[in-house]
Design an enzyme around this catalytic site. Structure first.
Site, PDB file in Angstrom:
ATOM      1  CG  HIS A 184      32.389 -46.560  33.108  1.00  0.00           C
ATOM      2  ND1 HIS A 184      31.746 -45.921  32.075  1.00  0.00           N
ATOM      3  CD2 HIS A 184      33.506 -45.833  33.367  1.00  0.00           C
ATOM      4  CE1 HIS A 184      32.440 -44.845  31.729  1.00  0.00           C
ATOM      5  NE2 HIS A 184      33.514 -44.774  32.490  1.00  0.00           N
TER       6      HIS A 184
ATOM      7  CE  LYS B  53      30.990 -43.521  35.584  1.00  0.00           C
ATOM      8  NZ  LYS B  53      31.731 -42.605  36.461  1.00  0.00           N
TER       9      LYS B  53
HETATM   10  N1  LIG Z   1      38.090 -37.672  35.376  1.00  0.00           N
HETATM   11  C1  LIG Z   1      38.598 -38.868  35.144  1.00  0.00           C
HETATM   12  O1  LIG Z   1      39.428 -39.085  34.238  1.00  0.00           O
HETATM   13  C2  LIG Z   1      38.170 -40.011  36.000  1.00  0.00           C
HETATM   14  C3  LIG Z   1      37.214 -39.796  36.949  1.00  0.00           C
HETATM   15  N2  LIG Z   1      36.817 -40.797  37.765  1.00  0.00           N
HETATM   16  C4  LIG Z   1      35.878 -40.419  38.811  1.00  0.00           C
HETATM   17  O2  LIG Z   1      36.630 -40.303  40.020  1.00  0.00           O
HETATM   18  C5  LIG Z   1      35.785 -40.634  41.127  1.00  0.00           C
HETATM   19  C6  LIG Z   1      36.467 -41.713  41.960  1.00  0.00           C
HETATM   20  O3  LIG Z   1      36.527 -42.905  41.207  1.00  0.00           O
HETATM   21  P1  LIG Z   1      37.210 -44.227  41.804  1.00  0.00           P
HETATM   22  O4  LIG Z   1      38.569 -43.909  42.280  1.00  0.00           O
HETATM   23  O5  LIG Z   1      36.998 -45.289  40.806  1.00  0.00           O
HETATM   24  O6  LIG Z   1      36.246 -44.490  43.054  1.00  0.00           O
HETATM   25  P2  LIG Z   1      36.566 -45.280  44.410  1.00  0.00           P
HETATM   26  O7  LIG Z   1      35.238 -45.706  44.950  1.00  0.00           O
HETATM   27  O8  LIG Z   1      37.610 -46.304  44.204  1.00  0.00           O
HETATM   28  O9  LIG Z   1      37.184 -44.145  45.363  1.00  0.00           O
HETATM   29  C7  LIG Z   1      36.398 -43.131  45.919  1.00  0.00           C
HETATM   30  C8  LIG Z   1      37.088 -42.579  47.146  1.00  0.00           C
HETATM   31  O10 LIG Z   1      36.233 -41.605  47.742  1.00  0.00           O
HETATM   32  C9  LIG Z   1      36.078 -41.914  49.116  1.00  0.00           C
HETATM   33  N3  LIG Z   1      34.786 -41.527  49.645  1.00  0.00           N
HETATM   34  C10 LIG Z   1      33.580 -42.121  49.438  1.00  0.00           C
HETATM   35  N4  LIG Z   1      32.622 -41.513  50.133  1.00  0.00           N
HETATM   36  C11 LIG Z   1      33.245 -40.522  50.809  1.00  0.00           C
HETATM   37  C12 LIG Z   1      32.782 -39.556  51.741  1.00  0.00           C
HETATM   38  N5  LIG Z   1      31.497 -39.483  52.096  1.00  0.00           N
HETATM   39  N6  LIG Z   1      33.700 -38.699  52.240  1.00  0.00           N
HETATM   40  C13 LIG Z   1      34.994 -38.750  51.894  1.00  0.00           C
HETATM   41  N7  LIG Z   1      35.500 -39.663  51.024  1.00  0.00           N
HETATM   42  C14 LIG Z   1      34.608 -40.537  50.520  1.00  0.00           C
HETATM   43  C15 LIG Z   1      36.225 -43.403  49.197  1.00  0.00           C
HETATM   44  O11 LIG Z   1      36.525 -43.803  50.528  1.00  0.00           O
HETATM   45  P3  LIG Z   1      35.908 -45.192  51.152  1.00  0.00           P
HETATM   46  O12 LIG Z   1      36.852 -46.256  50.685  1.00  0.00           O
HETATM   47  O13 LIG Z   1      35.915 -44.956  52.610  1.00  0.00           O
HETATM   48  O14 LIG Z   1      34.528 -45.346  50.570  1.00  0.00           O
HETATM   49  C16 LIG Z   1      37.372 -43.637  48.230  1.00  0.00           C
HETATM   50  O15 LIG Z   1      38.612 -43.362  48.810  1.00  0.00           O
HETATM   51  C17 LIG Z   1      34.446 -41.037  40.525  1.00  0.00           C
HETATM   52  O16 LIG Z   1      33.571 -39.925  40.540  1.00  0.00           O
HETATM   53  C18 LIG Z   1      34.773 -41.390  39.079  1.00  0.00           C
HETATM   54  O17 LIG Z   1      33.694 -41.210  38.206  1.00  0.00           O
HETATM   55  C19 LIG Z   1      37.335 -42.043  37.682  1.00  0.00           C
HETATM   56  C20 LIG Z   1      38.278 -42.336  36.729  1.00  0.00           C
HETATM   57  C21 LIG Z   1      38.767 -41.337  35.807  1.00  0.00           C
HETATM   58  O1  LIG Z   2      34.144 -43.994  37.253  1.00  0.00           O
HETATM   59  C1  LIG Z   2      35.042 -44.194  36.395  1.00  0.00           C
HETATM   60  O2  LIG Z   2      35.748 -45.210  36.413  1.00  0.00           O
HETATM   61  C2  LIG Z   2      35.259 -43.182  35.366  1.00  0.00           C
HETATM   62  N1  LIG Z   2      34.595 -42.068  35.437  1.00  0.00           N
HETATM   63  C3  LIG Z   2      34.706 -40.959  34.555  1.00  0.00           C
HETATM   64  C4  LIG Z   2      33.377 -40.716  33.870  1.00  0.00           C
HETATM   65  O3  LIG Z   2      32.333 -40.773  34.524  1.00  0.00           O
HETATM   66  O4  LIG Z   2      33.367 -40.425  32.671  1.00  0.00           O
HETATM   67  C5  LIG Z   2      35.888 -41.072  33.614  1.00  0.00           C
HETATM   68  C6  LIG Z   2      36.174 -42.457  33.142  1.00  0.00           C
HETATM   69  O5  LIG Z   2      35.187 -42.820  32.242  1.00  0.00           O
HETATM   70  C7  LIG Z   2      36.270 -43.432  34.320  1.00  0.00           C
END
Ligand SMILES: NC(=O)C1=CN([C@@H]2O[C@H](COP(=O)(O)OP(=O)(O)OC[C@H]3O[C@@H](n4cnc5c(N)ncnc54)[C@H](OP(=O)(O)O)[C@@H]3O)[C@@H](O)[C@H]2O)C=CC1
Ligand SMILES: O=C(O)C1=N[C@H](C(=O)O)C[C@H](O)C1
Length: 267
Positions: free
Chosen positions: A156, A160
């Site tokens: 990743h 992350k």
């Molecule tokens: N299920 C799936 O298919 C996928 C899951 N994911 C998961 O999704 C999640 C987000 O990933 P990603 O978009 O890359 O992460 P980012 O860091 O880009 O986004 C996270 C968001 O959460 C906000 N955030 C962080 N801390 C807090 C807080 N204390 N209170 C409220 N909001 C907060 C951030 O705001 P700020 O900018 O202010 O920090 C930001 O808007 C991760 O857990 C990742 O593993 C990711 C890709 C695919």
């Molecule tokens: O943080 C990410 O980017 C992603 N998180 C998910 C995971 O923890 O498996 C899904 C995907 O791999 C992207």
């Protein structure tokens, strides 16, 4: 005409959150009701650069958001700690969560499962929304019937927070449905640098790579005498997850329990 599904997105400024805002805005049967953001309380989303025309309120407090937004579904794409709080608060306010956020503990998953059951509400927690990743997990589960030894390498981007990835943990759990617990490698092996053999899940090893330039990738390598089988999936952008988010929002409206992983709701 059917009513639109009213949706709250938590984490709208994040990498996944931005894609989800676009998905909800472009889907005729969906309506963005509000967003949860730790910044910009009291503003409209349209006040933030990149969200022109989206005149929906921003809340910091999830309970306040659910009390005022008349939402059907929460899409959570934040962090493990916040995502757990948002999901629990959504269920308490009769809002169905669709959670992409990874890094929840088994205890948290159990607690949310019990809460969804008690409320009779649908909830989907999907470690990976990409169809290819779900197939990778299913194929790995199938292959485990024929191979006792397997290692998972997940790769990743370096922003992350959680390791191993939610996908790697879910893959290991699905493989364990068809695999006896087995310590792999040499019985006398020793790590000369701690962590060299990766994380241990029932004797199979999970290795986490974090590098700039990567998005989300995984290889599951099975080994047996004289052969290996590698099952590999790559997400090159976050749009790859959005069809899974859409199906999850549509599906969660008809569920009354928590579903962990999309494999059980895909035909
Ligand atoms: N299920 C799936 O298919 C996928 C899951 N994911 C998961 O999704 C999640 C987000 O990933 P990603 O978009 O890359 O992460 P980012 O860091 O880009 O986004 C996270 C968001 O959460 C906000 N955030 C962080 N801390 C807090 C807080 N204390 N209170 C409220 N909001 C907060 C951030 O705001 P700020 O900018 O202010 O920090 C930001 O808007 C991760 O857990 C990742 O593993 C990711 C890709 C695919
Ligand atoms: O943080 C990410 O980017 C992603 N998180 C998910 C995971 O923890 O498996 C899904 C995907 O791999 C992207």
């Amino acid at each position: 005409m059917n009513e639109k599904i009213r949706i709250v997105i938590a984490g709208p400024r994040g990498r996944m959150g931005k894609e989800a805002v676009e998905l909800v805005s472009e889907t005729a049967s969906f309506e963005l009701a509000a967003v949860i953001d730790r910044m910009n309380e009291g503003k409209l989303l349209s006040d933030i650069e990149g969200f022109r025309g989206l005149d929906v309120p921003i809340f910091t407090d999830p309970a306040e958001c659910f009390q005022h937004s008349n939402a059907d579904v929460l899409i959570d794409l934040t962090t493990p700690e916040r995502g757990y709080l948002h999901t629990k608060t959504a269920l308490e306010h009769n809002v169905r969560p669709v959670v992409g956020t990874t890094g929840f503990t088994s205890e948290q998953l159990e607690e949310l499962t019990a809460l969804a059951e008690q409320k009779g509400l649908g909830c989907i927690i999907a470690p990976n929304f990409a169809i290819g990743a779900i197939l990778m997990m299913k194929f790995s589960e199938m292959a485990a019937k024929y191979f006792d030894d397997v290692e998972i390498i997940e790769l990743h981007h370096d922003k992350k927070l959680d390791a191993p990835s939610g996908t790697a943990i879910k893959t290991a759990e699905m493989i364990s449905n068809n695999r006896e617990v087995k310590k792999q490698g040499h019985e006398d092996e020793k790590e000369t640098i701690t962590g060299a053999r990766g994380a241990d899940f029932e004797g199979m090893r999970i290795h986490s790579v974090r590098l700039p330039g990567l998005v989300a990738h995984q290889q599951v390598i099975f080994g047996a005498g004289g052969q290996t089988l590698t099952i590999k999936h790559d997400s090159y952008n976050r749009a790859s997850f959005m069809s899974g988010v859409k199906v999850s929002v549509e599906t969660v409206m008809g569920l009354n329990t928590l579903v962990y992983g999309l494999e059980s709701i895909l035909d």
